[in-house]
Design a protein around this motif. Structure first.
Motif, PDB file in Angstrom:
ATOM      1  N   ALA A 113       0.842  -1.197   0.000  1.00  0.00           N
ATOM      2  CA  ALA A 113       0.000   0.000   0.000  1.00  0.00           C
ATOM      3  C   ALA A 113       0.877   1.247   0.000  1.00  0.00           C
ATOM      4  N   GLY A 114       0.338   2.336  -0.557  1.00  0.00           N
ATOM      5  CA  GLY A 114       1.066   3.593  -0.515  1.00  0.00           C
ATOM      6  C   GLY A 114       1.294   4.221  -1.870  1.00  0.00           C
ATOM      7  N   PHE A 115       0.868   3.596  -2.951  1.00  0.00           N
ATOM      8  CA  PHE A 115       0.923   4.210  -4.270  1.00  0.00           C
ATOM      9  C   PHE A 115      -0.200   5.239  -4.373  1.00  0.00           C
ATOM     10  N   THR A 116       0.014   6.247  -5.190  1.00  0.00           N
ATOM     11  CA  THR A 116      -0.963   7.330  -5.299  1.00  0.00           C
ATOM     12  C   THR A 116      -1.215   7.700  -6.753  1.00  0.00           C
ATOM     13  N   VAL A 117      -2.335   8.386  -6.961  1.00  0.00           N
ATOM     14  CA  VAL A 117      -2.640   9.021  -8.241  1.00  0.00           C
ATOM     15  C   VAL A 117      -2.424  10.516  -8.044  1.00  0.00           C
ATOM     16  N   SER A 118      -1.636  11.133  -8.907  1.00  0.00           N
ATOM     17  CA  SER A 118      -1.291  12.550  -8.749  1.00  0.00           C
ATOM     18  C   SER A 118      -1.710  13.325  -9.989  1.00  0.00           C
ATOM     19  N   ILE A 119      -2.519  14.363  -9.780  1.00  0.00           N
ATOM     20  CA  ILE A 119      -3.006  15.204 -10.879  1.00  0.00           C
ATOM     21  C   ILE A 119      -2.878  16.666 -10.471  1.00  0.00           C
ATOM     22  N   ALA A 120      -2.222  17.463 -11.312  1.00  0.00           N
ATOM     23  CA  ALA A 120      -2.102  18.900 -11.067  1.00  0.00           C
ATOM     24  C   ALA A 120      -2.525  19.655 -12.322  1.00  0.00           C
ATOM     25  N   LEU A 121      -2.832  20.926 -12.143  1.00  0.00           N
ATOM     26  CA  LEU A 121      -3.169  21.802 -13.268  1.00  0.00           C
ATOM     27  C   LEU A 121      -2.371  23.086 -13.127  1.00  0.00           C
ATOM     28  N   ALA A 122      -1.687  23.470 -14.217  1.00  0.00           N
ATOM     29  CA  ALA A 122      -0.890  24.698 -14.219  1.00  0.00           C
ATOM     30  C   ALA A 122      -1.330  25.589 -15.381  1.00  0.00           C
ATOM     31  N   TYR A 123      -1.067  26.886 -15.215  1.00  0.00           N
ATOM     32  CA  TYR A 123      -1.375  27.859 -16.268  1.00  0.00           C
ATOM     33  C   TYR A 123      -0.220  28.856 -16.311  1.00  0.00           C
ATOM     34  N   ASN A 124       0.415  28.980 -17.476  1.00  0.00           N
ATOM     35  CA  ASN A 124       1.602  29.833 -17.600  1.00  0.00           C
ATOM     36  C   ASN A 124       2.660  29.498 -16.555  1.00  0.00           C
ATOM     37  N   GLY A 125       2.812  28.212 -16.275  1.00  0.00           N
ATOM     38  CA  GLY A 125       3.833  27.774 -15.343  1.00  0.00           C
ATOM     39  C   GLY A 125       3.468  27.881 -13.879  1.00  0.00           C
ATOM     40  N   GLU A 126       2.287  28.363 -13.569  1.00  0.00           N
ATOM     41  CA  GLU A 126       1.849  28.529 -12.181  1.00  0.00           C
ATOM     42  C   GLU A 126       0.859  27.421 -11.819  1.00  0.00           C
ATOM     43  N   LEU A 127       1.106  26.760 -10.705  1.00  0.00           N
ATOM     44  CA  LEU A 127       0.212  25.692 -10.260  1.00  0.00           C
ATOM     45  C   LEU A 127      -1.099  26.267  -9.751  1.00  0.00           C
ATOM     46  N   LEU A 128      -2.205  25.720 -10.252  1.00  0.00           N
ATOM     47  CA  LEU A 128      -3.534  26.180  -9.865  1.00  0.00           C
ATOM     48  C   LEU A 128      -4.234  25.211  -8.932  1.00  0.00           C
ATOM     49  N   LEU A 129      -4.014  23.916  -9.126  1.00  0.00           N
ATOM     50  CA  LEU A 129      -4.636  22.923  -8.258  1.00  0.00           C
ATOM     51  C   LEU A 129      -3.786  21.668  -8.229  1.00  0.00           C
ATOM     52  N   GLY A 130      -3.969  20.908  -7.167  1.00  0.00           N
ATOM     53  CA  GLY A 130      -3.271  19.642  -7.043  1.00  0.00           C
ATOM     54  C   GLY A 130      -4.119  18.641  -6.285  1.00  0.00           C
ATOM     55  N   VAL A 131      -4.095  17.407  -6.745  1.00  0.00           N
ATOM     56  CA  VAL A 131      -4.820  16.310  -6.107  1.00  0.00           C
ATOM     57  C   VAL A 131      -3.880  15.115  -5.994  1.00  0.00           C
ATOM     58  N   VAL A 132      -3.773  14.567  -4.801  1.00  0.00           N
ATOM     59  CA  VAL A 132      -3.023  13.326  -4.570  1.00  0.00           C
ATOM     60  C   VAL A 132      -3.980  12.356  -3.879  1.00  0.00           C
ATOM     61  N   TYR A 133      -4.275  11.260  -4.555  1.00  0.00           N
ATOM     62  CA  TYR A 133      -5.249  10.302  -4.032  1.00  0.00           C
ATOM     63  C   TYR A 133      -4.567   8.980  -3.723  1.00  0.00           C
ATOM     64  N   ASP A 134      -4.743   8.525  -2.496  1.00  0.00           N
ATOM     65  CA  ASP A 134      -4.234   7.229  -2.056  1.00  0.00           C
ATOM     66  C   ASP A 134      -5.414   6.268  -1.988  1.00  0.00           C
ATOM     67  N   PRO A 135      -5.593   5.418  -3.004  1.00  0.00           N
ATOM     68  CA  PRO A 135      -6.775   4.552  -3.042  1.00  0.00           C
ATOM     69  C   PRO A 135      -6.762   3.462  -1.975  1.00  0.00           C
ATOM     70  N   SER A 136      -5.582   3.107  -1.484  1.00  0.00           N
ATOM     71  CA  SER A 136      -5.504   2.027  -0.502  1.00  0.00           C
ATOM     72  C   SER A 136      -6.230   2.379   0.790  1.00  0.00           C
ATOM     73  N   CYS A 137      -6.213   3.662   1.146  1.00  0.00           N
ATOM     74  CA  CYS A 137      -6.910   4.083   2.371  1.00  0.00           C
ATOM     75  C   CYS A 137      -7.934   5.179   2.087  1.00  0.00           C
ATOM     76  N   ASP A 138      -8.272   5.381   0.819  1.00  0.00           N
ATOM     77  CA  ASP A 138      -9.296   6.340   0.404  1.00  0.00           C
ATOM     78  C   ASP A 138      -9.020   7.727   0.985  1.00  0.00           C
TER      79      ASP A 138
END
Length: 265
Positions: A105-130
């Motif tokens: 356990a401990g793998f994650t799904v990582s999704i970010a969104l950037a605009y002009n090089g600036e980070l706008l949002l980030g999501v890190v989801y660990d499905p093993s422990c929701d």
């Protein structure tokens, strides 16, 4: 922001796909070296996320770990080709593939969104422990919808610091050198197998700091914003501000940042 719901939904869908494949005979293919592997599940998850984004935002760009490798392009080439005034989604479908392959356990799904090089949002989801860690720029960081904040440790001697072991040998040796110095300074050191998870844990105050050499944008972008929005600090190992091109990451609660940097010099 309208995009955060999409990122969270796709992360959950990818997490469900990963869990559905747990226990199967999974073949780990070598990428850049024996230390850098990919599975068909990585590819399937990235495709799921890619299709989900483009079904709603056909004009957006996507920087995915597996597609970038298959295209045989460097990270610098891909980032330099992104047009200005373009939304760029940064995706690591399974951060911690070795954990997944081993059934740890401990793998994650990582999704970010950037605009002009600036980070706008980030999501890190660990499905093993929701556990869904998320952040939107200027709006704070959250774990399953509840606000999180970095720890209040002020010294390395009481701090728990994490690191990882990168696939490139020179970067791996740099981590070993840091370990040799830091092991005398901090309370203990952890390695959980996922840079995104390490960063999310810094944001939640479970870890007081994290560093690793030789990382790529998809490994850390989402986690970087989570740490920053949780009140922490992120730089490279020389103390320079984080950018999408940063390869050597130091992330802390801010209070032990300079001390950690000093140990890693």
């Amino acid at each position: 922001m309208e995009f955060i719901a999409l990122a969270q939904s796709l992360a959950r869908s990818a997490g469900a796909l990963i869990l559905s494949r747990m226990g199967e005979q999974v073949t780990a293919e070598e990428k850049s070296s024996a230390f850098d592997v990919v599975t068909q599940v990585d590819k399937d998850c990235e495709q799921l996320i890619r299709e989900g984004i483009l079904s709603q935002h056909l004009d957006h760009e996507i920087l995915g770990e597996e597609d970038t490798f298959l295209a045989q392009k460097s990270l610098e080439e891909v980032l330099s080709a992104v047009k200005k005034d373009t939304y760029l989604w940064i995706v690591d479908p399974i951060d911690g593939t070795s954990n997944f392959v081993q059934g740890i356990a401990g793998f994650t799904v990582s999704i970010a969104l950037a605009y002009n090089g600036e980070l706008l949002l980030g999501v890190v989801y660990d499905p093993s422990c929701d556990e869904m860690f998320s952040a939107v720029k200027g709006e704070g960081a959250f774990l399953n919808g509840k606000p999180i904040h970095v720890s209040n440790k002020t010294g390395l001697h009481t701090s728990v610091i994490a690191t990882g072991f990168p696939s490139q040998m020179d970067a791996r040796l740099a981590v070993y050198n840091g370990l040799g110095k830091l092991i005398h300074e901090c309370r203990t050191i952890r390695s959980l197998g996922s840079a995104a998870r390490h960063l999310a844990y810094v944001g939640a105050g479970r870890l007081d700091g994290f560093w690793e050499n030789g990382l790529k944008t998809w490994d850390v972008a989402a986690g970087v914003l989570i740490v920053q929005e949780a009140g922490g600090q992120v730089s490279d190992t020389n103390g320079n501000s984080y950018s999408l091109n940063t390869l050597h990451i130091v992330s802390t609660n801010g209070l032990v940042h300079e001390s950690l940097l000093d140990c890693l010099k």
